[in-house]
Motif scaffolding. Structure first.
Motif, PDB file in Angstrom:
ATOM      1  N   VAL A 144      -8.604 -24.494  28.774  1.00 40.10           N
ATOM      2  CA  VAL A 144      -8.678 -25.103  30.095  1.00 40.10           C
ATOM      3  C   VAL A 144      -7.395 -24.389  30.728  1.00 40.10           C
ATOM      4  CG1 VAL A 144      -8.481 -27.071  31.676  1.00 40.10           C
ATOM      5  CG2 VAL A 144      -9.845 -27.104  29.496  1.00 40.10           C
ATOM      6  N   ALA A 150      -7.566 -29.454  37.663  1.00 44.98           N
ATOM      7  CA  ALA A 150      -8.381 -29.930  36.725  1.00 44.98           C
ATOM      8  C   ALA A 150      -8.261 -31.231  36.184  1.00 44.98           C
ATOM      9  CB  ALA A 150      -8.701 -28.681  35.784  1.00 44.98           C
ATOM     10  N   VAL A 152      -8.764 -33.783  32.574  1.00 41.27           N
ATOM     11  CA  VAL A 152      -9.399 -33.880  31.388  1.00 41.27           C
ATOM     12  C   VAL A 152      -9.290 -35.403  30.752  1.00 41.27           C
ATOM     13  CG1 VAL A 152      -9.166 -33.043  28.765  1.00 41.27           C
ATOM     14  CG2 VAL A 152      -8.544 -31.625  30.735  1.00 41.27           C
ATOM     15  N   LEU A 169     -14.455 -32.821  31.305  1.00 38.11           N
ATOM     16  CA  LEU A 169     -13.702 -32.035  32.060  1.00 38.11           C
ATOM     17  C   LEU A 169     -13.923 -32.174  33.698  1.00 38.11           C
ATOM     18  CD1 LEU A 169     -13.641 -28.710  30.149  1.00 38.11           C
ATOM     19  CD2 LEU A 169     -11.993 -30.415  29.949  1.00 38.11           C
ATOM     20  N   THR A 206     -18.302 -25.131  31.643  1.00 41.84           N
ATOM     21  CA  THR A 206     -17.978 -25.479  30.436  1.00 41.84           C
ATOM     22  C   THR A 206     -18.484 -24.299  29.397  1.00 41.84           C
ATOM     23  OG1 THR A 206     -20.065 -26.508  30.282  1.00 41.84           O
ATOM     24  CG2 THR A 206     -18.318 -27.928  30.569  1.00 41.84           C
ATOM     25  N   VAL A 257     -15.248 -22.190  29.333  1.00 38.68           N
ATOM     26  CA  VAL A 257     -14.393 -22.717  28.426  1.00 38.68           C
ATOM     27  C   VAL A 257     -14.689 -22.627  26.685  1.00 38.68           C
ATOM     28  CG1 VAL A 257     -13.405 -24.793  27.591  1.00 38.68           C
ATOM     29  CG2 VAL A 257     -13.605 -24.540  29.896  1.00 38.68           C
TER      30      VAL A 257
END
Length: 466
Positions: A27, A84, A86, A102, A115, A118
């Motif tokens: 991330v 972002a 988490v 996320l 995603t 990621v």
């Protein structure tokens, strides 16, 4: 790795500190500042520490929110100017599980495209540690939940400021006529209690002590797990009951008589109110408002929304897909019968606290949740469901789709195979975890529902790869 609700699984098997560290590092490649929070599960502290370490090792600054609800974390990304968020949570999953979800600054969960990116960085080890003197910094933030309470109180105290504006006798106590029982299920839903109290409601709580073992009931709130709430509401002469799951992104309800409100009915009520709010002014050529719902939603929602002057748009199952649709122009609401509710003009996160206050305001205006529920004609709809064992889900679905296309012109494939007829619909979807194909059929008459199920079942039986 990432499902429709992020990463979830048993701690020590599918979810561990190494995974959290790696997700943090991945991330960090796209974020300079990240907020990190967790639910009440005991394993969350270790996983959050690992996430923070991975983020900071790659040069990203971290703002630690501590134990907060998922809606609070999702909103905090924008509130605190982060790139972002988490969240360490397994939401309504059982206590041995944990997970990672996320969030974007808009409040929307990471999309599948995000995603996938990621996961690709994780698979290819495409992350770089920062130089020793450029590690990210960490600081604690202890006012995220209080900020959420203040935001909700302000929203529901100001005229035309909320999805469902209350009309109490006092502008300072707009919910003063209501008595509400809130079942927190030992989770993170305290924001709902504090906001209701601040708005003047009389509030009783059940299982309000945070405990990640969820000793009072299972984390998922439904008709089977909420027997204590169903008994408490009429015993306390309350107007309604509200329940959250472990991270409070879901909200479900109980009437004054202790009747559990089915998810499709609550979805129909929220969607109708949102559509009517748009259509109430004399605005001439205002486009019909749209509501986003998953493909397995009852016809009662579409019929209710159409009578209110709106239309439904079907999405794959999962709040990330609901949010993605609701973010588009013309959408006024999105929801899932499981208890996830999204008002896009407020946030693209499923906010159980916002939903709780919206429902309380709705009851305040209409006096009785039971009366509102009775307005939704559920007796006019019949639903049938079956599971069919198969050997190869993918091959079975390919063969089933081929035959369906020979029989039907219009097939919706956004999530499984959905076929609409003049009198109802059926949906064929593969299980995500078991060697099963699930079939749902619904119609406005029992005989038609049975016929639709039988027709779909016949096609599955003829084409299933055993």
């Amino acid at each position: 790795m990432f499902g429709t609700s992020g990463i979830r699984g048993p701690v020590g098997e599918e979810v561990n500190a190494r995974l959290a560290l790696d997700v943090g590092r991945a991330v960090a490649a796209e974020a300079d500042t990240v907020v990190v929070g967790r639910d009440v599960r005991g394993t969350g502290s270790v996983l959050a520490d690992a996430l923070s370490a991975g983020l900071r090792e790659c040069g990203t600054d971290v703002m630690r929110l501590g134990i907060v609800s998922t809606p609070t974390l999702a909103r905090s990304v924008q509130w605190f100017g982060a790139d972002a968020g988490v969240g360490v949570t397994a939401s309504h999953n059982p206590a041995p599980d944990n997970g990672i979800k996320l969030w974007n600054p808009s409040g929307q969960a990471f999309t599948p495209t995000q995603t996938d990116a990621v996961e690709e960085r994780l698979t290819n080890d495409a992350v770089e540690s920062a130089p020793w003197d450029e590690f990210g910094k960490e600081r604690g933030v202890d006012d995220a939940s209080s900020r959420h309470v203040e935001h909700l109180v302000s929203t529901f105290s100001e005229p035309d400021g909320s999805p469902d504006q209350p009309t109490g006798d006092s502008p300072n106590d707009p919910l003063e006529d209501l008595t509400v029982v809130v079942d927190l299920g030992n989770g993170t839903g305290r924001v709902t209690v504090d906001a209701l109290y601040a708005l003047g409601a009389t509030v009783h709580t059940l299982d309000a002590q945070p405990d990640g073992r969820f000793p009072a009931r299972k984390s998922e709130p439904n008709a089977e797990t909420l027997t204590a709430l169903q008994s408490a509401v009429p015993s306390l002469d309350a107007d309604l009951g509200i329940a959250h799951d472990g991270d409070a992104d879901r909200m479900v309800a109980v009437t004054a008589d202790g009747e559990y409100v089915p998810g499709d009915v609550l979805l129909a009520l929220f969607a109708r109110e949102a559509a009517e709010d748009v259509n109430s002014p004399a605005t001439g050529d205002t486009p019909r408002p749209s509501v986003a719902v998953p493909v397995d939603t009852s016809l009662v929602v579409a019929d209710t929304v159409q009578r209110a002057g709106g239309d439904v748009a079907y999405t794959p199952v999962g709040d990330v897909h609901i949010a993605e649709a609701a973010s588009r122009d013309g959408f006024v609401f999105g929801g899932e019968p499981s208890g996830a509710w999204i008002w896009p003009d407020q946030t693209l996160a499923p906010d159980g606290h916002l939903a709780a206050l919206s429902l309380a305001a709705l009851v305040q205006r209409h006096d009785s949740l039971g009366t509102l529920v009775d307005e939704i004609p559920t007796d006019s709809y019949v639903t049938r469901r079956e599971n069919v064992s198969v050997g190869d889900r993918a091959a079975s679905m390919d063969a089933i789709e081929a035959e369906l296309r020979e029989r039907y012109v219009d097939i919706d494939t956004i999530d499984g195979l959905r076929v609409e007829t003049d009198d109802g619909w059926f949906l064929v979807r593969p299980s995500g975890t078991e060697p099963l194909v699930r079939v749902t059929a619904e119609a406005r008459a029992e005989r038609t529902a049975d016929e639709l199920l039988e027709s779909a079942r016949e096609i599955i039986d003829d084409n299933a790869v055993r």
